[in-house]
Write a protein that holds these residues in place. Structure first.
Motif, PDB file in Angstrom:
ATOM      1  N   TYR A 126       0.828  -1.209   0.000  1.00  0.00           N
ATOM      2  CA  TYR A 126       0.000   0.000   0.000  1.00  0.00           C
ATOM      3  C   TYR A 126       0.863   1.260   0.000  1.00  0.00           C
ATOM      4  N   GLN A 127       1.967   1.259   0.744  1.00  0.00           N
ATOM      5  CA  GLN A 127       2.833   2.432   0.769  1.00  0.00           C
ATOM      6  C   GLN A 127       3.342   2.766  -0.628  1.00  0.00           C
ATOM      7  N   ARG A 128       3.623   1.767  -1.434  1.00  0.00           N
ATOM      8  CA  ARG A 128       4.081   2.024  -2.797  1.00  0.00           C
ATOM      9  C   ARG A 128       2.918   2.397  -3.713  1.00  0.00           C
ATOM     10  N   LEU A 129       1.740   1.791  -3.468  1.00  0.00           N
ATOM     11  CA  LEU A 129       0.572   2.169  -4.264  1.00  0.00           C
ATOM     12  C   LEU A 129       0.108   3.589  -3.963  1.00  0.00           C
ATOM     13  N   ASN A 130       0.445   4.091  -2.798  1.00  0.00           N
ATOM     14  CA  ASN A 130      -0.045   5.390  -2.353  1.00  0.00           C
ATOM     15  C   ASN A 130       0.789   6.544  -2.909  1.00  0.00           C
ATOM     16  N   GLN A 131       1.294   6.373  -4.112  1.00  0.00           N
ATOM     17  CA  GLN A 131       2.019   7.415  -4.830  1.00  0.00           C
ATOM     18  C   GLN A 131       1.268   7.695  -6.130  1.00  0.00           C
ATOM     19  N   SER A 132       0.922   8.938  -6.353  1.00  0.00           N
ATOM     20  CA  SER A 132       0.056   9.289  -7.479  1.00  0.00           C
ATOM     21  C   SER A 132       0.788   9.231  -8.815  1.00  0.00           C
ATOM     22  N   PRO A 133       0.171   8.584  -9.819  1.00  0.00           N
ATOM     23  CA  PRO A 133       0.726   8.627 -11.173  1.00  0.00           C
ATOM     24  C   PRO A 133       0.079   9.721 -12.028  1.00  0.00           C
ATOM     25  N   ALA A 134      -0.776  10.556 -11.445  1.00  0.00           N
ATOM     26  CA  ALA A 134      -1.603  11.484 -12.219  1.00  0.00           C
ATOM     27  C   ALA A 134      -0.791  12.648 -12.780  1.00  0.00           C
ATOM     28  N   GLU A 135      -1.364  13.275 -13.819  1.00  0.00           N
ATOM     29  CA  GLU A 135      -0.844  14.494 -14.460  1.00  0.00           C
ATOM     30  C   GLU A 135       0.484  14.275 -15.163  1.00  0.00           C
ATOM     31  N   ILE A 136       0.609  13.152 -15.864  1.00  0.00           N
ATOM     32  CA  ILE A 136       1.868  12.875 -16.572  1.00  0.00           C
ATOM     33  C   ILE A 136       1.703  13.015 -18.077  1.00  0.00           C
ATOM     34  N   GLY A 137       0.529  13.487 -18.544  1.00  0.00           N
ATOM     35  CA  GLY A 137       0.287  13.467 -19.970  1.00  0.00           C
ATOM     36  C   GLY A 137       0.145  12.031 -20.418  1.00  0.00           C
ATOM     37  N   ILE A 138       0.721  11.716 -21.559  1.00  0.00           N
ATOM     38  CA  ILE A 138       0.667  10.325 -21.992  1.00  0.00           C
ATOM     39  C   ILE A 138       1.886   9.564 -21.493  1.00  0.00           C
ATOM     40  N   CYS A 139       3.052  10.227 -21.416  1.00  0.00           N
ATOM     41  CA  CYS A 139       4.211   9.536 -20.842  1.00  0.00           C
ATOM     42  C   CYS A 139       5.363  10.479 -20.535  1.00  0.00           C
ATOM     43  N   THR A 140       5.360  11.684 -21.099  1.00  0.00           N
ATOM     44  CA  THR A 140       6.507  12.585 -20.929  1.00  0.00           C
ATOM     45  C   THR A 140       6.125  13.901 -20.277  1.00  0.00           C
ATOM     46  N   GLY A 141       4.987  13.930 -19.595  1.00  0.00           N
ATOM     47  CA  GLY A 141       4.574  15.162 -18.945  1.00  0.00           C
ATOM     48  C   GLY A 141       3.803  16.064 -19.908  1.00  0.00           C
ATOM     49  N   THR A 142       3.675  17.312 -19.547  1.00  0.00           N
ATOM     50  CA  THR A 142       2.908  18.273 -20.348  1.00  0.00           C
ATOM     51  C   THR A 142       3.553  19.645 -20.260  1.00  0.00           C
ATOM     52  N   GLY A 143       3.311  20.443 -21.310  1.00  0.00           N
ATOM     53  CA  GLY A 143       3.827  21.804 -21.316  1.00  0.00           C
ATOM     54  C   GLY A 143       3.021  22.759 -20.459  1.00  0.00           C
ATOM     55  N   PHE A 144       1.837  22.338 -20.014  1.00  0.00           N
ATOM     56  CA  PHE A 144       1.043  23.182 -19.133  1.00  0.00           C
ATOM     57  C   PHE A 144       1.629  23.150 -17.716  1.00  0.00           C
ATOM     58  N   PRO A 145       1.499  24.234 -16.992  1.00  0.00           N
ATOM     59  CA  PRO A 145       2.095  24.300 -15.637  1.00  0.00           C
ATOM     60  C   PRO A 145       1.242  23.579 -14.591  1.00  0.00           C
ATOM     61  N   VAL A 146       1.042  22.298 -14.779  1.00  0.00           N
ATOM     62  CA  VAL A 146       0.234  21.529 -13.835  1.00  0.00           C
ATOM     63  C   VAL A 146       1.026  21.305 -12.553  1.00  0.00           C
ATOM     64  N   ASP A 147       0.303  20.983 -11.502  1.00  0.00           N
ATOM     65  CA  ASP A 147       0.924  20.716 -10.202  1.00  0.00           C
ATOM     66  C   ASP A 147       0.560  19.296  -9.778  1.00  0.00           C
ATOM     67  N   ARG A 148       1.459  18.364 -10.027  1.00  0.00           N
ATOM     68  CA  ARG A 148       1.198  16.959  -9.723  1.00  0.00           C
ATOM     69  C   ARG A 148       1.038  16.743  -8.221  1.00  0.00           C
ATOM     70  N   TYR A 149       1.799  17.467  -7.438  1.00  0.00           N
ATOM     71  CA  TYR A 149       1.727  17.292  -5.990  1.00  0.00           C
ATOM     72  C   TYR A 149       0.391  17.770  -5.433  1.00  0.00           C
ATOM     73  N   ARG A 150      -0.163  18.831  -6.027  1.00  0.00           N
ATOM     74  CA  ARG A 150      -1.453  19.322  -5.565  1.00  0.00           C
ATOM     75  C   ARG A 150      -2.555  18.324  -5.862  1.00  0.00           C
ATOM     76  N   VAL A 151      -2.537  17.726  -7.056  1.00  0.00           N
ATOM     77  CA  VAL A 151      -3.536  16.708  -7.390  1.00  0.00           C
ATOM     78  C   VAL A 151      -3.381  15.495  -6.467  1.00  0.00           C
ATOM     79  N   ALA A 152      -2.141  15.094  -6.206  1.00  0.00           N
ATOM     80  CA  ALA A 152      -1.913  13.980  -5.278  1.00  0.00           C
ATOM     81  C   ALA A 152      -2.469  14.300  -3.895  1.00  0.00           C
ATOM     82  N   GLU A 153      -2.262  15.535  -3.448  1.00  0.00           N
ATOM     83  CA  GLU A 153      -2.777  15.943  -2.139  1.00  0.00           C
ATOM     84  C   GLU A 153      -4.305  15.911  -2.118  1.00  0.00           C
ATOM     85  N   LEU A 154      -4.941  16.423  -3.161  1.00  0.00           N
ATOM     86  CA  LEU A 154      -6.404  16.444  -3.217  1.00  0.00           C
ATOM     87  C   LEU A 154      -6.988  15.034  -3.231  1.00  0.00           C
ATOM     88  N   LEU A 155      -6.266  14.096  -3.833  1.00  0.00           N
ATOM     89  CA  LEU A 155      -6.744  12.717  -3.921  1.00  0.00           C
ATOM     90  C   LEU A 155      -6.327  11.872  -2.719  1.00  0.00           C
TER      91      LEU A 155
END
Length: 450
Positions: free
Chosen positions: A192-221
């Motif tokens: 569970y400790q390893r599953l509890n890391q968010s994979p969200a906001e990565i685009g398709i595989c190399t991220g995105t040019g938009f200034p997204v905040d992956r940590y904020r989405v992880a926190e909200l989830l």
């Protein structure tokens, strides 16, 4: 939400056109082949229906982050959030999921587009299921501990090769499974400790040019952090496989206990009796009381082991940039969690209502010469024999008793019989003149009753 361009298909009017999403939009012409929809995407969509709530939760967090980062206007974000909350309240049963859209994700997006228009509408699941599994493990563990506490002094024989071995207690037996459960819980917590890391906001595989905040989405989830490498985040099937391995072990341990109980509920053993509410009867043989509850752990173990093998082989042959098989693995693991949870709940209920036949267990513990190894140890401790000599002496005594029809625990199998058996074999040690037994300076001694 991804933006799409609805277009006219097959001569249909513009008003009849609907947004097409996923791979079959824009790049490919024409509709999906009916057999593709029926054979591939319709079954896939049904398997992924449970992910509907997780998709809604992720999109809510995604929109909040987009608004906070000023990537979308607050008015647009507000409309999106209201639409998503409305979909979440209706649930997947209130939304017609179209298999031509291939999966739950594009179906949610299409529903938002239908409500708001294209200009606005353009892994959580497995983690939550693992938490639910942990709760059921704890409930099962409490049932084991309660039953073990009630039977600390309920004597029973242990078995090796399904032959009586040594006396023990039913509480001791159950605590063995408590120990196993402790290890299973530790393995689940680590996974569970390893599953509890968010994979969200990565685009398709190399991220995105938009200034997204992956940590904020992880926190909200509610995630503890993020998977840093975007390629790994897309293809982190090893995390689901690790959970699949934990599931297979849990289910295997449940199945082993169920197998023992299966035998012990038989008339030939008569150690246990399950409550009627966990049994069934035969449609032909009215006398039968079948332990149906013990079947489910065995099925869960077989399925979990099969799924683990399938997941490992699928992951082994999946290129790092092809995540479809990884999504399939996650879905399979989620389904198997439901089976193992059901097995845990069923066994916990059976344990709390189990009838233990103490007298039968105690009688079997006394029979079958279960104290033979202790007798051999006593000959070593008090008689000065080597263990191999004592082993031969007691083995001969047991054989002679069986051949002559004497039973363990009877008056004819007391210390005098041991003395006579050892005297016949002598081992170089004579008896005393008064007929009492003397071994290595221990004359006439008798071991305490054991």
């Amino acid at each position: 939400m991804a933006r799409t361009t609805p277009r006219r298909r097959g001569g249909a009017s513009a008003g009849a056109a609907r947004p097409r999403l996923g791979a079959h939009d824009g790049r490919l012409a024409g509709r999906l082949a009916p057999e593709m929809v029926a054979s591939r995407f319709a079954p896939l969509l049904e398997r992924h229906r449970p992910a509907f709530g997780a998709v809604i939760q992720y999109n809510l967090a995604h929109v909040v982050m987009l608004a906070e980062r000023e990537i979308v206007a607050p008015t647009v974000a507000g409309k999106l959030l209201r639409a998503l909350r409305g979909l979440g309240a209706r649930g997947h049963t209130g939304l017609r999921l179209d298999p031509e859209l291939e999966d739950v994700y594009p179906n949610v997006e299409a529903a938002v587009i239908r409500e708001l228009g294209e200009d606005v509408g353009g892994w959580l699941l497995t983690r939550e299921a693992a938490l639910d599994l942990a709760h059921d493990l704890l409930a099962y563990g409490r049932a084991l501990l309660d039953l073990a506490d009630r039977h600390r002094e309920t004597w029973m024989p242990t078995y090796t090769f399904l032959q009586v071995a040594q006396p023990s207690t039913f509480g001791h037996y159950l605590l063995g499974y408590v120990e196993v459960l402790k290890h299973d819980s530790q393995r689940l917590e680590a996974a569970y400790q390893r599953l509890n890391q968010s994979p969200a906001e990565i685009g398709i595989c190399t991220g995105t040019g938009f200034p997204v905040d992956r940590y904020r989405v992880a926190e909200l989830l509610g995630f503890a952090g993020v998977l840093e490498n975007t390629l790994y985040a897309l293809n982190s099937g090893d995390l689901d496989i690790e959970l699949a391995a934990v599931l297979a072990l849990i289910a295997t341990h449940l199945s082993r206990l169920a197998d023992d109980f299966y035998v012990w509920c038989s008339r030939e053993f008569g150690f246990l009796e399950l409550a009627d509410e966990y049994c069934g009867t035969s449609f032909i043989m009215p006398q039968k009381k079948n332990p149906y509850v013990l079947d489910h752990p065995k099925w869960a173990a077989i399925s979990s082991l099969s799924d683990l093998n399938q997941a490992l082989n699928s992951y082994r042959t999946t290129p790092a940039q092809s995540p479809n098989d990884v999504f399939f693995i996650a879905t399979t693991v989620y389904e198997r969690i439901a089976d193992v949870r059901a097995a845990l709940r069923l066994l916990a209920g059976a344990l709390t209502t189990l009838q233990v036949k103490r007298e039968v267990m105690a009688a079997r513990a006394a029979a079958g010469f279960t104290q033979a190894s202790e007798l051999a140890d006593t000959l070593v401790r008090r008689g000065g024999l080597s263990f191999r000599s004592a082993h031969r002496c007691v083995g001969a005594l047991v054989r002679e008793a069986i051949e002559s029809g004497r039973r363990a625990g009877g008056s004819e199998c007391k210390w005098e019989a041991v003395r006579c058996a050892c005297r016949r074999r002598t081992f170089g040690r004579p008896s005393t003149s008064d007929g009492s037994w003397s071994v290595a300076g221990c004359s006439g001694g008798r071991p305490a009753n054991r």
